[in-house]
Each structure stands twice: as C-alpha cells, then as structure tokens.
Design a protein around this motif. Structure first.
Motif, PDB file in Angstrom:
ATOM      1  N   TYR A 160       0.828  -1.202   0.000  1.00 35.17           N
ATOM      2  CA  TYR A 160       0.000   0.000   0.000  1.00 35.17           C
ATOM      3  C   TYR A 160       0.860   1.248   0.000  1.00 35.17           C
ATOM      4  O   TYR A 160       0.586   2.201  -0.735  1.00 35.17           O
ATOM      5  N   PHE A 161       1.938   1.231   0.795  1.00 31.80           N
ATOM      6  CA  PHE A 161       2.794   2.415   0.860  1.00 31.80           C
ATOM      7  C   PHE A 161       3.441   2.686  -0.496  1.00 31.80           C
ATOM      8  O   PHE A 161       3.405   3.800  -0.998  1.00 31.80           O
ATOM      9  N   GLY A 212       0.914   3.709  -3.131  1.00 32.45           N
ATOM     10  CA  GLY A 212       0.092   4.881  -2.838  1.00 32.45           C
ATOM     11  C   GLY A 212       0.855   6.188  -2.858  1.00 32.45           C
ATOM     12  O   GLY A 212       0.251   7.253  -2.803  1.00 32.45           O
ATOM     13  N   THR A 213       2.197   6.124  -2.902  1.00 30.74           N
ATOM     14  CA  THR A 213       2.962   7.371  -2.898  1.00 30.74           C
ATOM     15  C   THR A 213       3.728   7.497  -4.211  1.00 30.74           C
ATOM     16  O   THR A 213       4.046   6.492  -4.838  1.00 30.74           O
ATOM     17  N   LEU A 249      -0.423   9.348   0.901  1.00 38.94           N
ATOM     18  CA  LEU A 249      -1.210   8.176   1.313  1.00 38.94           C
ATOM     19  C   LEU A 249      -2.590   8.597   1.797  1.00 38.94           C
ATOM     20  O   LEU A 249      -3.594   7.969   1.461  1.00 38.94           O
ATOM     21  N   ALA A 279      -4.736   9.380  -1.021  1.00 40.78           N
ATOM     22  CA  ALA A 279      -5.172   8.149  -1.698  1.00 40.78           C
ATOM     23  C   ALA A 279      -6.307   7.484  -0.926  1.00 40.78           C
ATOM     24  O   ALA A 279      -7.279   7.009  -1.519  1.00 40.78           O
ATOM     25  N   ILE A 280      -6.183   7.480   0.415  1.00 46.26           N
ATOM     26  CA  ILE A 280      -7.224   6.836   1.224  1.00 46.26           C
ATOM     27  C   ILE A 280      -8.538   7.602   1.094  1.00 46.26           C
ATOM     28  O   ILE A 280      -9.606   7.011   0.890  1.00 46.26           O
ATOM     29  N   SER A 317     -10.090   6.760  -2.165  1.00 49.22           N
ATOM     30  CA  SER A 317     -10.756   5.463  -2.307  1.00 49.22           C
ATOM     31  C   SER A 317     -12.079   5.442  -1.558  1.00 49.22           C
ATOM     32  O   SER A 317     -13.018   4.781  -1.999  1.00 49.22           O
TER      33      SER A 317
END
Lengths: 277, 237
Positions: free
Chosen positions: A108-109, A112-113, B213, B216-217, B220
């Motif tokens: 995810y890290f 996501g970046t 991040l 992104a969260i 979503s």
C-alpha cells in the motif's frame, strides 16, 4: 460442379457500391489526420532545419551513455524487484495475519505514494541518518545517487510485481491445486509445475506494462543528478538552449516503448496459441 | 520530539502552513486536470470506435504518443515547447515582449493529455462491454443518437468504467508530484524547501509520503461512495 457454380456466382453483376458520403465524422477524421501529418512533417522539417553536425557529434555519445544508464537502471531494478516480489506476494496471500499485514502495508505504501517522493525519501531523507549509517558502514552506498535510485526503484517495482504475481496466482482455479494435491504433488511442486506456467500467461501483459512504466518512470532519476537519458537531455538543453534536444529524447523514448510493446504482443500471441479457438 | 512538533506547527517557526499550501496546490491541480482529461478521453474513445478509419487512426496516433512518452518529458515538452512557440508568435506582432507560461497551466495540460490517453482506453473497453441491443433498443423507442447516448448508454458506461477511472485518478494524484520540477509549490517542493532549511529531510519527505497516502485513502473512500451511488440502479442479483 461446384467449380462451375462458383464461376457463375462470380460472374453475377453486382450493383456498384454506394459512394462514400462526406459525413461529419469523415471530415473530422481527415482533418485530424491532416493535422498529425502536418505536425509530423513540421517536426521533421524542424529537426532537418536545426541540424547541426557539431552539436550532434558532441551530444550523441552522451545520449548513448544516458540510454545505457536508463536500460541498466530498469533491468537491474526489474530483476531485483522480481526476486523481492515473490516473498512479498507469498506473505500477502498467507492466512497468517502477522505475515499478511506487513506485506499489505508495504504494497500500500509503495503503490500509494509517488515514485519521486520515495526516491527523495531515500536519497535526501536517509542523509539525515548519516552518523548512524557511517557507523554501520552503509554511508558509501547511500551517498551515491545511482545506488539510491536503484534501491528506490527496486522497492517500488517489487510492490507492483507482488500484486501482479498475486493476481495471477489467484486467477488459477482451485481445482488445479486440488488436482495436483490428489496426484500427490507437494506445494512447491504444484506451484512450479502446475500453477506458475498458467499464471505466467495471465501475468505476461501486466509484467510488460510494468517494464514500460519503469522505463517511463526512470526519467525522474534525472532530478537526483543521475545522468540517464533524461539527465543527459536536460544537461544538453541547459548548455545549448536548443529545443531539439528534448525532441530527440522524445523520439528515443517513443521508439523504445513501441518496440517493447510490439515484442510483448508477439510473445503473448505465441504463448497463447493453444488457447485460440 | 518537541523540536519535531515545533517544525510541523502552523506559524513562523513551523512548516505546517507551507506544507498545507502545498497540499492545496496538489489537490487543486489534480482536480483541475480531471474534467479536462475525462472530457478529452471520452471524445478520443468515441473517435476510436468510430466507423471512419481516418478518425480511428488519428485517435490511435494520439494515444501511442502520449502513452509512450515519460510523463516528465511530456511536462518539459509542454512547458518549454509551448513557451518557445508562443514567444515566437508574439515576437511576430510585438517584438521585445516576453511571455511566461504559467506552470500550473503547463502541468494541467501535460497531465491532462497523459490522463486522457489512458482514460480513452478505459472508456473504449467500457463501450465494448455494452451490448449492441442497448443502442438498438434506444433507437427502437424513437430516441435520437444523442439521447440514446445520454439516457441509455452513459449511465451503464459510467458504472463499468468507474474502477478503471478510479485507478487513473490515483495515478494522476501521484503524477502531480512531477510539477515540483517546473517550479510549482506542491507538496514535494514545499517539503524539499523545508528539508533544505531545517536539515530534517527524512522527516519532511516522510510527511510528504504520508500526505499522499492520506489523499489516496480519502480518494478510495470517495470512489466507494460514488460506486454505491452509480450502482443503486443496478438490477439486484
């Protein structure tokens, strides 16, 4: 008999096809195509007009060495990333929470970046820990922009490749595992002989896309002073202020990506021959 | 610990407000690019499934070029190339004036063309997933081309294309990091300035990563809500 029938049918006079009308779509299509052609011709004319033998002789070797750096960076990180991705994908699919959760967080890290932020975090960020790194003797590694770039790209592509691998293995029906188990194959044999050969067909296209994304993404290492193709381009532009430096880089990148895409298409056509009906 | 909190506070010694401004730039750039990219992507998808060969070819040339170039290079081509072009045109009329292309607009155009070329592929595969009968049904009850598209096809298209588009949005959000290179004060640039001044590079670039991040969260979650909203008319299974 059928031969004569064929000749008779062939001899039938058909009405001429109706003339193709100039619909709005057709006009728009021709106009846009004309625009592309004009732009293409303009580009070639620009490159021919701006042709400078001295400039070419001076910077062509730099571009070549930059291209080598780009290819090296992509190949090394894709290879190391592939090695790293297998345990990550395994951990991610594990039913053990202690394994699955860290792997999920890792993926995810890194997905996501932005790659740029990751590269900065490693190249500039780890500089904050210089005394500690010097104590363990790793400072010589993290001082070099090249090693930092390889590390950042490897970690990044490992996350993406782990997801590709996981998706591909998941796409194989349960029955394949059960069938192998009933033949008495153990897990590793099943994986190697039954699952992976089928999974890799599914994974080929995503893997190809990942390589292309890495080639395109590798341009950002120019920002941390690695002289890859983009870095050499920026250097050439800052010295000459000649815009054709960027055009040449675009042509080279486009040629690489298109060649690679056609190769992947060809491989896919070949290895899926048995699936065609 | 206390030093870290001071560094991150909003105020004269803290960098909180600068970084917040960076987040604002990143988000507004991504949000400004989205409608541009979606509209262009939709038009290109229409062109790609047209019966006219030249239109299909023109659309395919567009996607081949902008999917094959690195995003960073596209950005430079737009930023420097358009600047040069505009300056030459302006020099024809009033020599001596210099024009600077806004970095925000350059970023929007560059990210927009990349986004639209990927989005066109998503839309195209969504178009192909809609059976011909839907169009024929639309025509049979007397709807025009445009009405069939708007009332029958589009609502289904959005539902099919949404997962692909949400992926592209996340990619767009990450690609905005590149505009820091042409001098736009986004998250990365502000974090870089803070890192250089305070010598706390790991802290600030770490925070930049965390902020991406978080974005992104949030995205979503938002896409989950949109998916439920568009899926409300889906037949129950």
């Amino acid at each position: 008999m059928s031969d004569t029938a064929g000749r008779i049918i062939g001899a039938i006079e058909r009405p001429p096809p109706p003339p193709r009308r100039w619909t709005g779509q057709r006009i728009a299509g021709h106009a846009l195509m004309a625009l592309w052609v004009v732009m293409g011709v303009g580009l070639v004319a620009f490159l021919v007009g701006a042709w400078d033998a001295e400039l070419f002789a001076r910077y062509a070797p730099n571009y070549m060495s930059g291209l080598v750096v780009t290819v090296q960076l992509v190949l090394i990180s894709i290879f190391l990333g592939a090695l790293l991705s297998a345990p990550i994908a395994y951990a991610r699919m594990s039913s053990n929470r202690l394994l699955a959760w860290p792997a999920y967080a890792y993926v995810y890290f890194f997905r996501g970046t932005p790659l740029l932020a990751q590269t900065f975090l490693i190249y500039y960020g780890l500089g904050s820990f210089r005394p500690q790194l010097e104590a363990v003797g790793l400072w010589t590694f993290f001082r070099e922009a090249w090693y930092c770039a390889v590390l950042a790209f490897t970690l990044n592509t490992a996350a993406y490749q782990a997801e590709i691998l996981r998706g591909a293995v998941r796409s194989i029906p349960r029955g394949q595992w059960e069938g192998a188990a009933s033949l008495g194959l153990h897990t590793f044999q099943t994986l190697r002989k039954i699952i992976l050969p089928q999974a890799l067909i599914v994974a080929l296209r995503p893997y190809g896309n990942e390589i292309i994304l890495m080639i395109k993404g590798s341009a950002i290492v120019a920002i941390i002073t690695v002289y890859d193709l983009m870095g050499e381009t920026r250097r050439a532009y800052s010295r000459t202020f000649d815009f054709q430096t960027y055009i040449w880089a675009a042509v080279i990148y486009l040629a690489i990506v298109e060649t690679l895409r056609n190769i992947i298409d060809w491989i896919e056509r070949r290895i899926t021959r048995h699936l065609k009906r | 610990m206390e030093r870290t909190l001071t560094l991150l506070s909003f105020g004269a010694e803290g960098w909180g407000d600068e970084i917040a401004a960076g987040v604002l730039v990143t988000v507004s750039l991504a949000l400004a690019t989205l409608p541009l990219g979606l509209a262009a992507g939709f038009m290109i998808a229409l062109a790609k499934q047209s019966e006219e060969r030249s239109l299909r070819l023109a659309a395919n040339v567009y996607t081949t070029i902008f999917r094959g170039l690195p995003e960073l290079l596209t950005l430079f081509l737009v930023f420097y190339g358009v600047q040069l072009g505009v300056q030459r045109v302006v020099a024809l009329f009033s020599p001596g004036t210099s024009i600077e292309i806004n970095a925000f607009v350059a970023g929007m155009v560059a990210l927009g063309v990349v986004f639209s070329s990927y989005a066109s592929e998503v839309f195209l595969s969504a178009f192909r997933a809609i059976p011909r009968g839907q169009y024929e049904g639309g025509y049979a009850i007397g709807l025009s081309n445009w009405q069939t598209m708007r009332l029958v096809v589009l609502p289904q298209l959005v539902r099919i294309a949404l997962p692909g588009l949400s992926n592209l949005w996340l990619i767009l959000l990450k690609d905005t990091a590149l505009v820091s290179v042409i001098g736009l004060s986004d998250i990365i640039r502000q974090a870089g300035i803070a890192a250089r001044v305070t010598k706390e590079a790991f802290l600030f670039f770490g925070i930049a990563c965390v902020l991406y991040l978080v974005l992104a969260i949030i995205s979503s979650i938002a896409f989950g809500a949109i998916e439920r909203w568009t899926g409300r008319s889906e037949p129950a299974r």
